[in-house]
Design a protein around this motif. Structure first.
Motif, PDB file in Angstrom:
ATOM      1  N   ILE A 104      17.910 -71.038  24.498  1.00 41.46           N
ATOM      2  CA  ILE A 104      18.649 -71.084  25.805  1.00 41.46           C
ATOM      3  C   ILE A 104      18.034 -71.619  26.985  1.00 41.46           C
ATOM      4  CG2 ILE A 104      19.558 -69.387  27.518  1.00 41.46           C
ATOM      5  CD1 ILE A 104      20.199 -67.375  25.033  1.00 41.46           C
ATOM      6  N   ASP A 105      18.362 -72.542  27.542  1.00 46.66           N
ATOM      7  CA  ASP A 105      17.933 -73.406  28.489  1.00 46.66           C
ATOM      8  C   ASP A 105      18.516 -72.840  29.806  1.00 46.66           C
ATOM      9  OD1 ASP A 105      16.492 -75.250  30.158  1.00 46.66           O
ATOM     10  OD2 ASP A 105      17.414 -76.989  29.297  1.00 46.66           O
ATOM     11  N   GLY A 106      17.522 -72.386  30.995  1.00 47.04           N
ATOM     12  CA  GLY A 106      18.069 -71.955  32.059  1.00 47.04           C
ATOM     13  C   GLY A 106      18.003 -70.472  32.527  1.00 47.04           C
ATOM     14  N   THR A 107      17.302 -69.780  31.798  1.00 49.55           N
ATOM     15  CA  THR A 107      17.142 -68.363  32.007  1.00 49.55           C
ATOM     16  C   THR A 107      15.946 -68.126  32.870  1.00 49.55           C
ATOM     17  OG1 THR A 107      16.037 -68.077  29.896  1.00 49.55           O
ATOM     18  CG2 THR A 107      18.507 -67.582  30.135  1.00 49.55           C
ATOM     19  N   GLU A 108      16.043 -67.291  34.003  1.00 49.58           N
ATOM     20  CA  GLU A 108      15.152 -66.972  34.721  1.00 49.58           C
ATOM     21  C   GLU A 108      15.175 -65.415  34.895  1.00 49.58           C
ATOM     22  OE1 GLU A 108      15.149 -69.018  38.286  1.00 49.58           O
ATOM     23  OE2 GLU A 108      15.163 -71.131  37.583  1.00 49.58           O
ATOM     24  N   ARG A 109      16.145 -64.828  35.310  1.00 45.66           N
ATOM     25  CA  ARG A 109      16.175 -63.425  35.584  1.00 45.66           C
ATOM     26  C   ARG A 109      16.136 -62.597  34.238  1.00 45.66           C
ATOM     27  NH1 ARG A 109      20.556 -65.205  38.712  1.00 45.66           N
ATOM     28  NH2 ARG A 109      20.178 -65.342  40.822  1.00 45.66           N
ATOM     29  N   TYR A 110      16.870 -63.193  32.807  1.00 44.46           N
ATOM     30  CA  TYR A 110      17.298 -62.179  31.862  1.00 44.46           C
ATOM     31  C   TYR A 110      16.423 -62.680  30.833  1.00 44.46           C
ATOM     32  CZ  TYR A 110      21.109 -61.911  35.101  1.00 44.46           C
ATOM     33  OH  TYR A 110      21.968 -61.658  36.286  1.00 44.46           O
ATOM     34  N   ASP A 111      16.475 -61.752  29.622  1.00 44.53           N
ATOM     35  CA  ASP A 111      15.500 -61.857  28.434  1.00 44.53           C
ATOM     36  C   ASP A 111      16.398 -62.942  27.579  1.00 44.53           C
ATOM     37  OD1 ASP A 111      14.233 -61.817  26.171  1.00 44.53           O
ATOM     38  OD2 ASP A 111      14.534 -59.655  25.941  1.00 44.53           O
ATOM     39  N   ALA A 112      15.697 -64.144  27.309  1.00 46.90           N
ATOM     40  CA  ALA A 112      16.346 -65.085  26.564  1.00 46.90           C
ATOM     41  C   ALA A 112      16.626 -64.834  25.303  1.00 46.90           C
ATOM     42  CB  ALA A 112      15.713 -66.424  26.596  1.00 46.90           C
ATOM     43  N   VAL A 113      15.626 -63.965  24.610  1.00 47.26           N
ATOM     44  CA  VAL A 113      15.470 -63.542  23.163  1.00 47.26           C
ATOM     45  C   VAL A 113      16.580 -62.501  22.898  1.00 47.26           C
ATOM     46  CG1 VAL A 113      14.182 -62.476  21.274  1.00 47.26           C
ATOM     47  CG2 VAL A 113      13.116 -63.861  22.960  1.00 47.26           C
ATOM     48  N   GLY A 114      16.800 -61.670  23.898  1.00 45.17           N
ATOM     49  CA  GLY A 114      18.002 -60.493  23.688  1.00 45.17           C
ATOM     50  C   GLY A 114      19.305 -61.197  23.800  1.00 45.17           C
ATOM     51  N   LEU A 115      19.374 -62.426  24.804  1.00 46.78           N
ATOM     52  CA  LEU A 115      20.704 -62.813  24.946  1.00 46.78           C
ATOM     53  C   LEU A 115      20.957 -63.712  23.617  1.00 46.78           C
ATOM     54  CD1 LEU A 115      20.116 -63.548  28.569  1.00 46.78           C
ATOM     55  CD2 LEU A 115      21.778 -62.085  27.648  1.00 46.78           C
ATOM     56  N   ALA A 116      19.848 -64.323  22.968  1.00 40.53           N
ATOM     57  CA  ALA A 116      20.168 -65.053  21.871  1.00 40.53           C
ATOM     58  C   ALA A 116      20.747 -64.194  20.735  1.00 40.53           C
ATOM     59  CB  ALA A 116      18.948 -65.960  21.217  1.00 40.53           C
ATOM     60  N   HIS A 171      25.792 -54.559  37.525  1.00 38.39           N
ATOM     61  CA  HIS A 171      24.240 -54.827  37.640  1.00 38.39           C
ATOM     62  C   HIS A 171      23.728 -55.332  36.243  1.00 38.39           C
ATOM     63  CE1 HIS A 171      20.129 -54.533  39.089  1.00 38.39           C
ATOM     64  NE2 HIS A 171      20.593 -54.002  40.292  1.00 38.39           N
ATOM     65  N   ASN A 172      23.302 -56.497  36.246  1.00 37.67           N
ATOM     66  CA  ASN A 172      22.852 -57.221  34.970  1.00 37.67           C
ATOM     67  C   ASN A 172      21.446 -56.464  34.375  1.00 37.67           C
ATOM     68  OD1 ASN A 172      25.217 -58.523  33.887  1.00 37.67           O
ATOM     69  ND2 ASN A 172      24.574 -60.225  35.656  1.00 37.67           N
ATOM     70  N   ARG A 173      20.658 -55.997  35.394  1.00 37.14           N
ATOM     71  CA  ARG A 173      19.293 -55.577  34.624  1.00 37.14           C
ATOM     72  C   ARG A 173      19.011 -54.261  35.672  1.00 37.14           C
ATOM     73  NH1 ARG A 173      15.904 -60.022  35.853  1.00 37.14           N
ATOM     74  NH2 ARG A 173      14.897 -58.868  37.700  1.00 37.14           N
ATOM     75  N   VAL A 174      19.391 -53.237  35.295  1.00 40.45           N
ATOM     76  CA  VAL A 174      19.067 -51.934  36.056  1.00 40.45           C
ATOM     77  C   VAL A 174      17.480 -51.598  36.361  1.00 40.45           C
ATOM     78  CG1 VAL A 174      19.476 -49.415  36.327  1.00 40.45           C
ATOM     79  CG2 VAL A 174      21.235 -50.781  35.372  1.00 40.45           C
ATOM     80  N   PRO A 175      16.832 -51.756  37.301  1.00 44.83           N
ATOM     81  CA  PRO A 175      15.474 -51.420  37.883  1.00 44.83           C
ATOM     82  C   PRO A 175      14.933 -50.394  37.034  1.00 44.83           C
ATOM     83  CG  PRO A 175      16.848 -51.830  39.899  1.00 44.83           C
ATOM     84  CD  PRO A 175      17.830 -51.515  38.801  1.00 44.83           C
ATOM     85  N   GLY A 176      13.866 -50.705  36.366  1.00 43.85           N
ATOM     86  CA  GLY A 176      13.146 -49.631  35.378  1.00 43.85           C
ATOM     87  C   GLY A 176      13.632 -49.345  34.142  1.00 43.85           C
ATOM     88  N   LEU A 177      14.901 -49.805  33.742  1.00 43.62           N
ATOM     89  CA  LEU A 177      15.369 -49.678  32.580  1.00 43.62           C
ATOM     90  C   LEU A 177      15.679 -51.069  31.912  1.00 43.62           C
ATOM     91  CD1 LEU A 177      16.603 -47.412  30.399  1.00 43.62           C
ATOM     92  CD2 LEU A 177      18.683 -47.683  31.678  1.00 43.62           C
ATOM     93  N   GLY A 178      16.489 -52.035  32.519  1.00 43.35           N
ATOM     94  CA  GLY A 178      16.746 -53.485  31.963  1.00 43.35           C
ATOM     95  C   GLY A 178      18.091 -53.376  31.387  1.00 43.35           C
ATOM     96  N   TRP A 179      18.774 -52.282  31.360  1.00 44.32           N
ATOM     97  CA  TRP A 179      20.086 -52.505  30.594  1.00 44.32           C
ATOM     98  C   TRP A 179      21.081 -52.823  31.649  1.00 44.32           C
ATOM     99  CZ3 TRP A 179      21.020 -47.233  27.558  1.00 44.32           C
ATOM    100  CH2 TRP A 179      19.788 -47.027  26.714  1.00 44.32           C
ATOM    101  N   ARG A 180      22.107 -53.376  31.185  1.00 48.28           N
ATOM    102  CA  ARG A 180      23.319 -53.771  31.839  1.00 48.28           C
ATOM    103  C   ARG A 180      24.155 -52.592  32.339  1.00 48.28           C
ATOM    104  NH1 ARG A 180      28.362 -56.691  31.096  1.00 48.28           N
ATOM    105  NH2 ARG A 180      28.824 -58.253  33.079  1.00 48.28           N
ATOM    106  N   ALA A 181      24.621 -52.477  33.685  1.00 44.81           N
ATOM    107  CA  ALA A 181      25.581 -51.331  34.112  1.00 44.81           C
ATOM    108  C   ALA A 181      26.940 -51.865  34.623  1.00 44.81           C
ATOM    109  CB  ALA A 181      24.597 -50.663  35.109  1.00 44.81           C
ATOM    110  N   VAL A 182      27.922 -51.002  34.336  1.00 39.96           N
ATOM    111  CA  VAL A 182      29.378 -51.600  34.502  1.00 39.96           C
ATOM    112  C   VAL A 182      29.891 -50.439  35.212  1.00 39.96           C
ATOM    113  CG1 VAL A 182      31.627 -52.771  34.024  1.00 39.96           C
ATOM    114  CG2 VAL A 182      29.458 -53.560  32.960  1.00 39.96           C
ATOM    115  N   SER A 183      30.123 -50.400  36.351  1.00 43.53           N
ATOM    116  CA  SER A 183      30.793 -48.896  37.097  1.00 43.53           C
ATOM    117  C   SER A 183      31.979 -49.507  37.653  1.00 43.53           C
ATOM    118  CB  SER A 183      29.971 -48.462  38.169  1.00 43.53           C
ATOM    119  OG  SER A 183      28.556 -48.375  37.522  1.00 43.53           O
ATOM    120  N   LYS A 184      32.964 -48.464  37.811  1.00 45.29           N
ATOM    121  CA  LYS A 184      34.177 -48.659  38.176  1.00 45.29           C
ATOM    122  C   LYS A 184      35.009 -47.740  38.773  1.00 45.29           C
ATOM    123  CE  LYS A 184      38.985 -50.318  36.153  1.00 45.29           C
ATOM    124  NZ  LYS A 184      39.575 -50.754  35.239  1.00 45.29           N
ATOM    125  N   ILE A 185      35.638 -47.611  39.759  1.00 44.76           N
ATOM    126  CA  ILE A 185      36.595 -46.844  40.505  1.00 44.76           C
ATOM    127  C   ILE A 185      37.766 -47.311  40.416  1.00 44.76           C
ATOM    128  CG2 ILE A 185      37.007 -45.688  42.811  1.00 44.76           C
ATOM    129  CD1 ILE A 185      34.045 -45.802  43.403  1.00 44.76           C
TER     130      ILE A 185
END
Length: 639
Positions: free
Chosen positions: A234-246, A344-358
């Motif tokens: 993966i070419d172009g990642t700065e914020r996210y973990d390229a290994v996990g995304l692969a 939120h693609n990288r929750v602080p302290g956890l690194g997980w992705r959060a999807v919230s909805k109202i």
């Protein structure tokens, strides 16, 4: 001050010149009118045509000549001189022969007649083109061959033989230029789609004998090297973990190259939410740089040998760390709605992705959130989620809360999930059961084998879930819950050669069962209901259920339902449209006693449109027991 004003006259002059040019061009546009041909590219000037044109030819070639004959371009030339017309008439024979050659007629008889008509109201001359196309050209010999380093490779033998068997130009069939071009490109696409991404046409020849009206056609493909997938980079990642995304991409390293696998991998990366754009390429395919000759590229192909394992490069543009999505929608089931999503693609302290909805909805307001980790080395992903909502359940309203935590794993066709779920539900209304809560351990398995993820036309899917739990309040009672669903799409009827579409039969079945003591109070959100856009059409949303003692509809412990739907492309005057018509029958039943289920049946018809985001469906259905017509709208495909 004076020097600053000196350029003004030149600027004014330039503005006047531009304005004059625009006015003149506008006048020229208004001085033209449509010639009535229906082609907007043909704009003709006012006044008499230079000549009238009549084409006399058999029906099978008449339309082609009428549309593409060169003479038509000059018919409304007001200053056409006799000398120029004579030149055009002299070139008409060659023009007709070129046009008819595309349809396989290479021995036509062409005569052109010019008649002076000075007293005619239409034009001073009449041109008549008589065409006898002659015998059609038939294919006498047709060959498909292979050359290069992979011409005799055993691994690709089945693929090469399939191309030869499926070669559309058979001996004795009519030869046309379009069929010849389509056959060549079709065989090349089949090679490039699997195993041989650098395949090319080495030689091709269509030898037409106009005297005997016979054609010999042959094509030689050079498949090039056979490719297998290497690792994904993966070419172009700065914020996210390229290994996990692969790991999300799930590119099958070591598998034979397949274009559809590449597209699926790309779609998974795009759908992950971490990227705004994704472009996948094979890293080791020979590429032509500016100034490189074809011979240099061919030499690079030859140097590769017969087998190549190539890394796959994913050039990506990352999505923002956080995103708000505001939505407005309407459904025939629940009416208008307004929604706000926060990602939120990288929750602080956890690194997980959060999807919230109202969601603000008249019938079904809710608030929810789910956090999901990137896949680990075993490709399993942890998740936790919570949901609070109010929804109609039969003749009651239910306020509920749900908490869930577990793990999920997605493979090429199969998804697996196991989780622990807490449910609390309070039913409101006269005669409603008491509030209750439960804890359920669940395992789910889903298999999808469709030809297209967004808008399938064939394939099948099957899913089931099994759970073991206990109620917590108002009393503790063990129970089990089992659900299943199945969908298959089967192509039937004759294939439309132009659009490659045919009719389909869609079969669906779904059901569920809860086993518990008769007096157990289960959360209403675990019970079953039917009816609505995605269920039994012709009935209201979740209007089919069990009955309380006072005759009100409520969720039941057993559900059994099925659907048969025939979908066919719509043709108007022989032209296949983008829309399809559907005719369907839905049936299902819900109850608390598996031996006393009462079926509801809905019949109807609808329209399907294959949109870029999935199928758009509009149905009118009649509920036989309810004796009422209902409109059902739905966008997208999910299984």
């Amino acid at each position: 001050m004076v020097s600053a004003q000196q350029p003004a006259p030149r600027a004014t002059s330039a503005a006047l010149l531009i304005s004059t040019a625009l006015i003149l061009s506008g006048c020229s546009m208004f001085s033209k009118k449509d010639d009535g041909s229906g082609d907007p590219a043909v704009a003709v000037q006012t006044g008499k045509p230079a000549f009238t044109l009549e084409v006399q030819a058999p029906e099978e070639v008449h339309e082609l000549l009428e549309k593409h004959l060169e003479l038509k371009r000059f018919q409304y030339q007001p200053d056409l001189q006799r000398r120029e017309l004579t030149r055009l008439l002299g070139a008409t024979d060659a023009n007709v022969r070129d046009l008819l050659g595309t349809l396989g007629y290479f021995s036509p008889t062409v005569t052109v007649e010019v008649k002076e008509t000075p007293d005619a109201k239409e034009a001073p001359r009449q041109v008549t083109v008589n065409v006898e196309p002659g015998p059609e050209t038939l294919i006498k010999q047709s060959e498909v061959r292979f050359s290069g380093v992979s011409a005799d490779a055993p691994d690709g033998l089945a693929q090469r033989e399939a191309i030869q068997r499926g070669w559309p130009l058979k001996t004795g069939e009519r030869f046309t230029q379009s069929a010849w071009s389509g056959a060549k490109s079709g065989g090349l696409k089949e090679l490039q789609a699997r195993r041989y991404p650098t395949a090319r046409i080495d030689t091709s020849l269509a030898d037409v004998d106009a005297d005997t009206n016979e054609a010999k056609v042959s094509v030689t493909y050079d498949p090039g090297a056979a490719y297998t997938f290497g690792p994904l980079v993966i070419d172009g990642t700065e914020r996210y973990d390229a290994v996990g995304l692969a790991r999300i991409a799930r590119l099958p390293e070591g598998q034979v190259y397949d274009q559809s696998v590449m597209l699926d991998t790309q779609q998974r990366l795009v759908s992950s939410g971490y990227f705004d754009s994704v472009f996948l390429t094979l890293a080791d395919t020979p590429q032509a740089a500016p100034g490189d000759s074809e011979q240099k590229v061919d030499d690079a192909r030859a140097a590769q040998g017969s087998e190549v394992t190539s890394p796959v490069t994913a050039k990506v543009r990352e999505a923002k760390l956080q995103k708000w999505v505001f939505g407005v929608g309407i459904s025939t089931d629940t009416g208008p709605r307004l929604s706000v999503d926060h990602i939120h693609n990288r929750v602080p302290g956890l690194g997980w992705r959060a999807v919230s909805k109202i969601q603000l909805d008249r019938k079904n307001p809710l608030i929810s959130t789910q956090l999901t980790a990137l896949p680990g080395e075993d490709y399993w992903r942890n998740f936790v989620g919570a949901k609070f909502e109010r929804e109609p359940v039969g003749d009651f309203d239910v306020n509920s809360a749900q908490l869930r935590a577990g793990r999920t794993k997605s493979e090429e066709h199969i998804d697996r999930t196991y989780y622990l779920q807490y449910d609390w539900a309070k039913t409101q209304g006269a005669g409603a059961p008491p509030a209750s809560s439960s804890l359920l351990a669940n395992y789910g398995w889903t298999g999808r084998y469709f030809d297209n993820v967004l808008s399938p036309r064939s394939g099948y899917g099957f899913a089931w879930e099994a759970g073991l739990g206990t109620t917590l309040t108002p009393q503790r009672t063990p129970f089990t819950r089992l659900t299943g669903r199945w969908l298959t799409l089967m192509a039937i009827g004759k294939l439309d050669e132009e659009t490659q579409r045919r009719s389909r039969l869609q079969l669906r079945a779904w059901g569920g069962a809860i086993t518990a003591k008769k007096d157990a109070d289960l959360p209403m959100t675990l019970m079953f209901l039917a009816g609505g856009d995605n269920s039994i059409r012709g009935y209201g949303y979740q209007s089919i259920g069990a009955k309380t003692n006072n005759g009100k509809v409520i969720g039941g412990r057993y559900l059994a339902a099925g659907s048969v739907e025939w979908q066919r492309p719509i043709s108007i005057r022989g032209n296949t449209q983008d829309f399809e018509q559907a005719v369907f029958v839905d049936a299902g039943a819900v109850g608390d006693d598996a031996n006393k289920l009462y079926a509801r049946v809905g019949v109807g018809t609808g329209i399907r449109w294959r949109s870029p985001v999935g199928p758009l469906q509009a149905d009118i259905a009649y509920g036989l027991q309810e004796q009422q017509l209902r409109l059902h709208l739905r966008l997208g495909f999910t299984f």
